[in-house]
Write a protein that holds these residues in place. Sequence first.
Motif, PDB file in Angstrom:
ATOM      1  N   LEU A 518       0.857  -1.186   0.000  1.00 11.92           N
ATOM      2  CA  LEU A 518       0.000   0.000   0.000  1.00 11.92           C
ATOM      3  C   LEU A 518       0.890   1.231   0.000  1.00 11.92           C
ATOM      4  CD1 LEU A 518      -2.662   1.614   0.506  1.00 11.92           C
ATOM      5  CD2 LEU A 518      -2.297   1.209   2.955  1.00 11.92           C
ATOM      6  N   LYS A 520       0.568   5.474   0.007  1.00 14.51           N
ATOM      7  CA  LYS A 520      -0.246   6.699   0.038  1.00 14.51           C
ATOM      8  C   LYS A 520       0.668   7.893   0.218  1.00 14.51           C
ATOM      9  CE  LYS A 520      -5.015   5.847   1.401  1.00 14.51           C
ATOM     10  NZ  LYS A 520      -6.079   6.136   2.378  1.00 14.51           N
ATOM     11  N   VAL A 522       0.110  11.779   0.899  1.00 16.59           N
ATOM     12  CA  VAL A 522      -0.874  12.828   1.188  1.00 16.59           C
ATOM     13  C   VAL A 522      -0.173  13.988   1.865  1.00 16.59           C
ATOM     14  CG1 VAL A 522      -3.054  13.384   2.333  1.00 16.59           C
ATOM     15  CG2 VAL A 522      -2.647  11.039   1.522  1.00 16.59           C
ATOM     16  N   TYR A 531      -2.103  14.325  -3.389  1.00 20.66           N
ATOM     17  CA  TYR A 531      -2.792  13.095  -3.027  1.00 20.66           C
ATOM     18  C   TYR A 531      -2.531  12.034  -4.086  1.00 20.66           C
ATOM     19  CZ  TYR A 531      -6.305   9.734  -1.551  1.00 20.66           C
ATOM     20  OH  TYR A 531      -6.925   8.593  -1.111  1.00 20.66           O
ATOM     21  N   HIS A 533      -2.701   7.507  -4.204  1.00 22.83           N
ATOM     22  CA  HIS A 533      -2.954   6.269  -3.458  1.00 22.83           C
ATOM     23  C   HIS A 533      -2.899   5.108  -4.451  1.00 22.83           C
ATOM     24  CE1 HIS A 533      -6.326   3.488  -1.761  1.00 22.83           C
ATOM     25  NE2 HIS A 533      -5.131   2.997  -1.462  1.00 22.83           N
ATOM     26  N   GLU A 535      -2.301   0.646  -4.698  1.00 23.84           N
ATOM     27  CA  GLU A 535      -2.159  -0.645  -4.045  1.00 23.84           C
ATOM     28  C   GLU A 535      -1.672  -1.650  -5.081  1.00 23.84           C
ATOM     29  OE1 GLU A 535      -5.535  -1.870  -1.735  1.00 23.84           O
ATOM     30  OE2 GLU A 535      -5.861   0.173  -0.949  1.00 23.84           O
ATOM     31  N   GLY A 594      -6.559   1.744  -6.013  1.00 28.02           N
ATOM     32  CA  GLY A 594      -6.055   3.038  -5.589  1.00 28.02           C
ATOM     33  C   GLY A 594      -7.186   4.032  -5.521  1.00 28.02           C
ATOM     34  N   SER A 595      -6.832   5.271  -5.338  1.00 26.70           N
ATOM     35  CA  SER A 595      -7.838   6.331  -5.352  1.00 26.70           C
ATOM     36  C   SER A 595      -7.158   7.642  -5.691  1.00 26.70           C
ATOM     37  CB  SER A 595      -8.552   6.427  -3.988  1.00 26.70           C
ATOM     38  OG  SER A 595      -7.625   6.766  -2.971  1.00 26.70           O
ATOM     39  N   SER A 601      -4.594  15.481  -6.689  1.00 21.76           N
ATOM     40  CA  SER A 601      -3.777  14.435  -7.309  1.00 21.76           C
ATOM     41  C   SER A 601      -2.897  15.012  -8.418  1.00 21.76           C
ATOM     42  CB  SER A 601      -4.656  13.321  -7.886  1.00 21.76           C
ATOM     43  OG  SER A 601      -5.165  12.521  -6.841  1.00 21.76           O
ATOM     44  N   ALA A 609       3.487   7.533  -4.504  1.00 22.89           N
ATOM     45  CA  ALA A 609       2.646   6.419  -4.052  1.00 22.89           C
ATOM     46  C   ALA A 609       3.202   5.093  -4.558  1.00 22.89           C
ATOM     47  CB  ALA A 609       1.210   6.619  -4.531  1.00 22.89           C
TER      48      ALA A 609
END
Length: 722
Positions: A518, A520, A522, A531, A533, A535, A594-595, A601, A609
């Motif tokens: 993972l 992230k 931020v 931002y 994210h 995975e 992810g996000s 972003s 990330a």
Amino acid sequence: MSTFDPKKVSPANDSSRTVPLEFQRNIGIVAHIDAGKTTTTERILFYSGKIHKIGEVHEGAATTDWMEQERERGITITSAAISTEWMTKRGPYEAIPHRINIIDTPGHVDFTAEVERSLKVLDGAVAVFCAVAGVQPQSETVWRQMNKYMVPRICFINKMDRTGADFFSAVDDIRNKLGGNAHPIYIPIGAEENFKGLIDLIRMQAHFYNDDDTTGTSYTEEDIPEEYLEQAKEYRESLLEDIAAFDDALAEKYLEGEEITEEEFMAGIRKATLSHHFIGVIPGTAFKNKGIQKLLNAVVNYLPSPLDIPAQKGHSVDDESVLVEVGPDDSGKIAGLAFKLFTDPYVGKLLFFRVYRGILEKGSTLYNPRTGRSERVSRLMVMHADRREDITRAYSGDIVAIIGAKDVRTGDTLTEKGVDLILEPPTFPEPVISMSVEPASKADQEKLSIALQRLAEEDPTFMVSSDEETGQTIIAGMGELHLDIIRDRLLREFKVEATVGRPQIAYRETITHPADGLGKFVRQSGGRGQYGHAEIKIEPLDTGKGYEFSNEIVGGVIPKEYIKPTEEGIKEAMRNGTVAGYPVVDFKVRLTFGSFHEVDSSEMAFKMAGIFAFRDAMAKAKPVLLEPIMKVEVETPDEFQGDIVGDVNRRRGVIQGIETKNNLTKIMAHVPLEQMFGYSTDVRSLSKGRASYSMEPSHFEPVPNNMLEDIVKTSSRAPART
């Protein structure tokens, strides 16, 4: 004015050519170190009239070994290009002058890049083997390289005059160790000091060399001696049976017992050779000047012209999935491959270039799709080792040198503007050894930087980097000899005094279990934030598979424009593993989830990330440190076998096999590179100077646990522990 009738040759030829494509051969001379490549090349140049005095390697006078370091050490370091002409006296090309462009390549594994890039642009090859030693470790390496680039070849079994020479054993070696469908097209008359000549299996004639003519120029044709007749018939029958499999018409005549003409026989050998599934073999001794004319005849009669090889493969500049092919055609738009750079003290940067299509003229402009820039061809030359001949134009199929190109790398495609094409470049192995290098004085600092940059441009297996922690300059290469030559060139060519540190091993890291990661990133501080994210899942791949990436994002949870930055982050993180900070190899990454944030972003956020996700997964995947294992082969008189085997075992070596032949023992072993520094001195001491060895990279293996802690402690690459 044209010297040939355009109606009688391929329409790919421009009428202004002096040598049609059909009558051109671009060949490489390849072999294990000391098999006699350069001596063979020297004889080819002598018999074809290119030189009028034979230069010897051991006297430092060989034409193609022109660098000072080559002449001092008696080895080939850089591949040398040279052109000559040859006319056969028999066969389908009888009395037609053929241009033969030859590249004499190095045999030492440290300079394997020279062989790799040469084979990429050559149409055929002559593989030279020692009649005493047969197939040796570097023979296997160059054979694999020829297979990789689908290069048709013939074999020359050299040193038939040496004690212990065995032509038929060497042929069996090619079949059994290399998997080559090798068949003699000549067999020797005698061996060692009784090597008198050759038997032509096509014409069933014996060729005896005149002992009074040391140049090997004169020989007599006679009936085959009675004691060799049955052997010659047996090998001729085997040869005919095999080549009939490649030609239906020939097979039909053979099965019906009809007489096969000389022309049909030779055409069958040519067709079989071009299929990549047949290798003709010729015995001889380059040093004693026997068999070279037969070899030249075979080059002309059986190896391909540029028209005989498959079209070069490439892809569209903008879309790698769109495949493009390029074949020889003088009327087409120019396309070719830059396969070598060399810094010449008199003319500056020389660019070696294979023209695959079109006519290249002096003063013209080429386009480099990689840089998007144009390069001017201020001078165009044909190379003759260290001598150059200026020309005004080069045709498809030619290998030339260009002066004037500025921003070009090995493997770059150069074309006419508007041609949508990138050709497949040659690929090169990763360096296995590194060391620090420092200028002897502050005045040399800038000169050292410029010199290393130029040397790295020339040699794709030589790499220069900086250690961020210590500020040292690190150079990496294929072996101790490779880096020793680099240091020597710094002093001689660039007048830079430099000191080098102790050699360091190029370790690798890999994973042993699948794991999730993972990542992230931020950041929020007044105004726009950051931002990202991502995975991932990572899983081990088989040894040698490298790195694979799979984008498994669905539903747009990570927008398309952030996929590539995420992968870039992963690639950056894999350069420094978590065990000791070495590059990570042989694993697959699947980007699964992810996000993103509509405002915050960015590409940078997703790159970070990717870095964090990889580090997280790597820590859970039970990583291990890998060390390079070398394939070592030692040849020693029988009496020293026990001492050398014992020494190999002490070096953590694993014996792979032992062969005995002619009072010599050949010991094959796998030994960690870390244990092989200074081995040349030790093996000489153990054998009173009578043993020789060769070594090449084989594979990577996990480092034993009892050594791991010491390596991690001494590694300047080890990541900081938190």
